[in-house]
Design an enzyme around this catalytic site. Structure first.
Site, short mmCIF file in Angstrom:
data_model
loop_
_atom_site.label_atom_id
_atom_site.label_comp_id
_atom_site.label_asym_id
_atom_site.label_seq_id
_atom_site.Cartn_x
_atom_site.Cartn_y
_atom_site.Cartn_z
N ARG A 166 101.87 60.75 13.14
CA ARG A 166 101.17 62.63 12.00
C ARG A 166 99.92 63.29 12.51
NH1 ARG A 166 100.30 59.28 6.86
NH2 ARG A 166 99.71 57.86 8.58
N ASN A 220 104.37 60.46 6.34
CA ASN A 220 105.91 59.63 6.71
C ASN A 220 106.98 59.68 5.64
OD1 ASN A 220 104.80 59.30 9.50
ND2 ASN A 220 103.37 57.70 8.33
#
Length: 93
Positions: free
Chosen positions: A17, A35
């Site tokens: 990320r 996520n």
């Protein structure tokens, strides 16, 4: 242009990320990354088509320590990108 990506593989717990946020911010894209509960990473990004293509290439390559098995892409309506701000990580502590 607004695109939704779903990245499958070993992409959680490996800094993916943060990698996506850095790449997208450097390209000047708007949107978010987070996520999923199924072990994937989901991205919504808005910007020029050529810049989104650069982001997609980076997603396919992945971050150090990650393994990207698939990058699924869907184009969203322009209106879905209207509320997007500076690219951010959602759900990060």
């Amino acid at each position: 242009m607004v695109l939704h990506f779903l990245v499958k593989g070993r992409v959680q717990g490996v800094g993916f990320r943060w990698f996506v946020q850095r790449e997208a911010a450097e390209l000047g894209l708007r949107g978010w990354v987070r996520n999923t509960d199924r072990g994937h990473v989901e991205i919504v990004a808005a910007g020029e088509a050529d810049l989104l293509a650069e982001l997609k290439a980076a997603l396919r390559k992945g971050s150090r320590g990650s393994r990207v098995d698939a990058v699924l892409e869907d184009e969203l309506l322009e209106s879905e990108g209207a509320q997007l701000g500076a690219f951010e990580i959602e759900g990060a502590w």
